[in-house]
Design a protein around this motif. Structure first.
Motif, short mmCIF file in Angstrom:
data_model
loop_
_atom_site.label_atom_id
_atom_site.label_comp_id
_atom_site.label_asym_id
_atom_site.label_seq_id
_atom_site.Cartn_x
_atom_site.Cartn_y
_atom_site.Cartn_z
N THR A 112 -13.73 40.74 -22.42
CA THR A 112 -13.99 39.31 -22.64
C THR A 112 -12.88 38.48 -22.00
O THR A 112 -11.78 39.00 -21.72
CB THR A 112 -14.02 38.96 -24.14
OG1 THR A 112 -12.70 39.12 -24.68
CG2 THR A 112 -15.00 39.82 -24.91
N GLY A 113 -13.17 37.20 -21.82
CA GLY A 113 -12.19 36.30 -21.22
C GLY A 113 -10.92 36.23 -22.04
O GLY A 113 -9.80 36.30 -21.50
N ALA A 114 -11.08 36.10 -23.36
CA ALA A 114 -9.90 35.96 -24.22
C ALA A 114 -9.02 37.21 -24.16
O ALA A 114 -7.79 37.11 -24.18
CB ALA A 114 -10.34 35.71 -25.66
N THR A 117 -6.96 36.92 -20.90
CA THR A 117 -5.87 35.92 -20.90
C THR A 117 -4.78 36.33 -21.89
O THR A 117 -3.60 36.13 -21.63
CB THR A 117 -6.40 34.52 -21.26
OG1 THR A 117 -7.08 34.58 -22.50
CG2 THR A 117 -7.33 33.98 -20.20
N TYR A 140 -8.97 25.65 -22.08
CA TYR A 140 -9.40 26.67 -23.04
C TYR A 140 -9.19 28.05 -22.42
O TYR A 140 -9.57 28.29 -21.27
CB TYR A 140 -10.88 26.48 -23.39
CG TYR A 140 -11.37 27.46 -24.44
CD1 TYR A 140 -10.98 27.33 -25.77
CD2 TYR A 140 -12.21 28.52 -24.10
CE1 TYR A 140 -11.40 28.25 -26.73
CE2 TYR A 140 -12.65 29.42 -25.06
CZ TYR A 140 -12.24 29.29 -26.37
OH TYR A 140 -12.67 30.18 -27.32
N HIS A 141 -8.57 28.94 -23.21
CA HIS A 141 -8.31 30.29 -22.69
C HIS A 141 -8.78 31.38 -23.65
O HIS A 141 -8.45 32.54 -23.46
CB HIS A 141 -6.81 30.46 -22.41
CG HIS A 141 -6.27 29.37 -21.52
ND1 HIS A 141 -6.59 29.29 -20.17
CD2 HIS A 141 -5.49 28.30 -21.78
CE1 HIS A 141 -6.00 28.22 -19.65
NE2 HIS A 141 -5.33 27.61 -20.60
N GLY A 142 -9.50 30.99 -24.71
CA GLY A 142 -9.97 31.96 -25.69
C GLY A 142 -9.50 31.55 -27.07
O GLY A 142 -8.64 30.67 -27.21
N GLU A 205 -6.32 26.59 -16.20
CA GLU A 205 -7.61 26.66 -15.52
C GLU A 205 -7.43 25.80 -14.27
O GLU A 205 -7.17 24.60 -14.39
CB GLU A 205 -8.70 26.00 -16.36
CG GLU A 205 -9.12 26.70 -17.61
CD GLU A 205 -10.19 25.87 -18.33
OE1 GLU A 205 -11.34 25.81 -17.88
OE2 GLU A 205 -9.86 25.25 -19.35
N ASN A 210 -13.39 22.92 -19.64
CA ASN A 210 -13.61 22.94 -21.09
C ASN A 210 -13.21 21.62 -21.74
O ASN A 210 -12.98 21.55 -22.95
CB ASN A 210 -12.84 24.10 -21.72
CG ASN A 210 -13.48 25.45 -21.38
OD1 ASN A 210 -14.50 25.80 -21.94
ND2 ASN A 210 -12.89 26.18 -20.46
N ASP A 238 -6.28 31.01 -14.90
CA ASP A 238 -7.40 31.48 -15.71
C ASP A 238 -8.67 31.08 -14.97
O ASP A 238 -9.13 29.95 -15.05
CB ASP A 238 -7.33 30.85 -17.11
CG ASP A 238 -8.50 31.29 -17.97
OD1 ASP A 238 -9.38 32.01 -17.45
OD2 ASP A 238 -8.55 30.90 -19.15
N VAL A 240 -11.65 32.40 -15.49
CA VAL A 240 -12.80 32.91 -16.24
C VAL A 240 -14.07 32.13 -15.86
O VAL A 240 -15.14 32.70 -15.71
CB VAL A 240 -12.50 32.86 -17.75
CG1 VAL A 240 -13.77 32.97 -18.58
CG2 VAL A 240 -11.54 34.00 -18.12
N VAL A 241 -13.92 30.82 -15.64
CA VAL A 241 -15.09 30.02 -15.24
C VAL A 241 -15.21 29.96 -13.71
O VAL A 241 -16.30 30.15 -13.15
CB VAL A 241 -14.99 28.58 -15.80
CG1 VAL A 241 -16.03 27.67 -15.17
CG2 VAL A 241 -15.16 28.58 -17.32
N LYS A 266 -17.04 35.88 -16.86
CA LYS A 266 -18.31 35.19 -16.62
C LYS A 266 -19.09 35.60 -15.36
O LYS A 266 -19.82 36.58 -15.39
CB LYS A 266 -18.05 33.69 -16.63
CG LYS A 266 -17.40 33.26 -17.96
CD LYS A 266 -17.76 31.90 -18.40
CE LYS A 266 -17.04 31.58 -19.70
NZ LYS A 266 -17.67 30.61 -20.52
C1 PLP Z 1 -11.45 29.20 -18.82
C2 PLP Z 1 -11.79 30.14 -19.95
N1 PLP Z 1 -10.92 31.10 -20.29
C3 PLP Z 1 -11.16 31.98 -21.27
C4 PLP Z 1 -12.32 31.92 -22.00
C5 PLP Z 1 -12.58 32.90 -23.09
O1 PLP Z 1 -13.58 33.78 -22.70
P1 PLP Z 1 -14.41 34.61 -23.80
O2 PLP Z 1 -15.27 33.61 -24.51
O3 PLP Z 1 -15.19 35.60 -23.00
O4 PLP Z 1 -13.42 35.25 -24.69
C6 PLP Z 1 -13.28 30.95 -21.67
C7 PLP Z 1 -14.54 30.84 -22.42
O5 PLP Z 1 -15.35 29.99 -22.26
C8 PLP Z 1 -13.00 30.02 -20.63
O6 PLP Z 1 -13.87 29.06 -20.31
#
Ligand code: PLP
Length: 432
Positions: A112-114, A117, A140-142, A205, A210, A238, A240-241, A266
């Motif tokens: 997962t993203g969290a 990070t 947002y990082h989780g 990010e 977010n 980060d 993730v997006v 993602k």
């Molecule tokens: C930029 C960013 N980092 C980390 C996360 C956390 O990812 P996850 O929901 O898969 O834990 C998200 C979730 O939306 C995100 O947008």
């Protein structure tokens, strides 16, 4: 229109806290329940068809129920779905990623993203032997203690610090500052220099996705790169997006900047659960079992997610000169259309967009950070959301503090229907 969803939501609330398994899925009076998805569309349990601009919060870049990816995953299911012993496909995926991602000398596959990070921050602390981190308002990082205060997305609604939910230690070690303000960043680093446990990393990010969608000002990311190098601070992008979505090589490729560690999730798996920690060899090789930074997970590198990601990367790599220009063009058409409609109706809006992402804010000002986003008219946004969903057959993420995502499957007929629906919805907003 959503009668069956209402009944299902009441049932869900009895056994699932708040009726949802992630808070951003809730909206008033109740969320709808999905039966299936195909391409740019989702089909609800009530029999409604919606054009989707949430797309799994950006994950489903190559469309719902992508047949090519599904076929590969089905073949893998026949061979088994979890061994917790290495498979050759993990090497293939890591190799692909080192070729595609600038600065990815080594890759650890996570889920997962969290998770990605969280371990990126742990790696930065171990590498610098420092403890504090800098993050940005509305980033947002989780959902974990180090990064959840003043975070974007659904966390915007919740004040964990005041409620005493977060560890005091985490609060003290996390410095949160405004995005797009290099002077505050410089002053924060300068002020903290004399501390023994000063700043280990900056996590950012590259494009805030977010707090609505907020773009970095010209040279902002370059300046952060220079400041971090000069001060022995690990820079964590980060992505993730933005990873594999903004361009094949993500924001790093798009802006031409190599971070020290970059996290992904993602779009990599087109919705299958997978994430990555990537970065410099000297930092990444601190991970156990070769180093002392412990990071472990049962589902890491699971064959289904890895298979989906390999196919996603194959499709994106082979078609990058078609897919990325196409989604940008679709996004421009929608954004320009919305701006024209708003201008005709004399409604003041700001629309931020880049590549396949956009968000509308009801404000006269440019939206350059989280504070600007918070100053925009949320009631009008909520009215827009409702009008699009209940009268327009369009599903955008239900919060001002999210981003609308376009997939490779949003076609001309979707654009036309979307603009018709925005036209009607903005009339409702005007009459508020
Ligand atoms: C930029 C960013 N980092 C980390 C996360 C956390 O990812 P996850 O929901 O898969 O834990 C998200 C979730 O939306 C995100 O947008």
């Amino acid at each position: 229109m959503f009668d069956k969803s209402k009944v299902l939501f009441e049932k869900a609330c009895k056994i699932i806290p708040g009726g949802v398994n992630s808070p951003v899925r809730y909206f008033k009076p109740h969320p709808f329940f999905v039966e299936s998805g195909n391409g740019s569309k989702i089909f609800t349990q009530d029999g409604n068809t919606l054009i989707d601009y949430c797309m799994g919060y950006g994950a489903v870049f190559l469309g719902h129920n992508n047949k090519d990816i599904a076929l590969e995953v089905k073949n893998q299911i026949d061979k088994g779905n979890l061994f917790c012993i290495p498979t050759e496909k993990e090497i293939e995926l890591a190799e692909q990623c080192t070729k595609i991602i600038p600065g990815a000398e080594m890759v650890r596959i996570t889920t997962t993203g969290a998770e990605a990070t969280m371990h990126a921050i742990r790696l930065a602390r171990a590498f610098t032997k420092k403890k504090k981190i800098i993050k940005f308002d509305g980033g947002y990082h989780g959902a974990f203690d180090d990064v959840i205060d003043k975070a974007g997305s659904g966390a915007i609604e919740i004040e964990n610090v005041e409620d005493g939910i977060l560890l005091d230690e985490s609060i003290k070690k996390t410095l949160t500052i405004p995005f797009n303000d290099i002077e505050i960043l410089e002053a924060t680093i300068e002020k903290d220099k004399s501390n023994e446990d000063s700043i280990a990393c900056i996590i950012i990010e590259p494009i805030l996705a977010n707090s609505g969608l907020i773009l970095p000002e010209k040279d902002y990311l370059n300046k952060i790169r220079k400041i971090t190098k000069d001060n022995n601070i690990v820079l964590i992008f980060d992505e993730v997006v933005t990873g594999f979505r903004l361009s094949l090589g993500g924001a790093s490729e798009f802006f031409g900047i190599k971070a020290d560690i970059t996290t992904f999730a993602k779009a990599l798996g087109n919705g299958y659960p997978i994430s990555l920690i990537t970065g410099k060899k000297e930092i990444m090789s601190q991970l156990a079992p070769i180093g002392k930074v412990y990071q472990a997970s049962t589902y890491a590198g699971n064959p289904l997610s890895v298979t989906a990601s390999l196919k996603t990367l194959e499709i994106l790599s082979k078609n990058k000169n078609i897919i990325y220009p196409k989604v940008s063009k679709t996004c421009d058409r929608i954004v320009n259309g919305i701006k024209d409609i708003a201008q005709d109706k004399k409604i003041e809006i700001a629309v931020n967009s880049i590549s396949s992402m956009f968000q509308v804010f009801f404000t006269k000002k440019l939206v350059k950070n989280y504070q600007d986003a918070k100053m925009s008219n949320i009631n009008k946004f909520n009215e827009l959301f409702k009008a699009l969903l209940y009268n327009g057959g369009i599903f955008i993420p239900p919060s001002q503090y999210e981003t609308c995502f376009i997939s490779n499957n949003h076609e001309e007929e979707d654009i036309e229907k979307t603009l018709e629906s925005y036209d009607k919805a903005l009339t409702k907003v005007k009459n508020l």
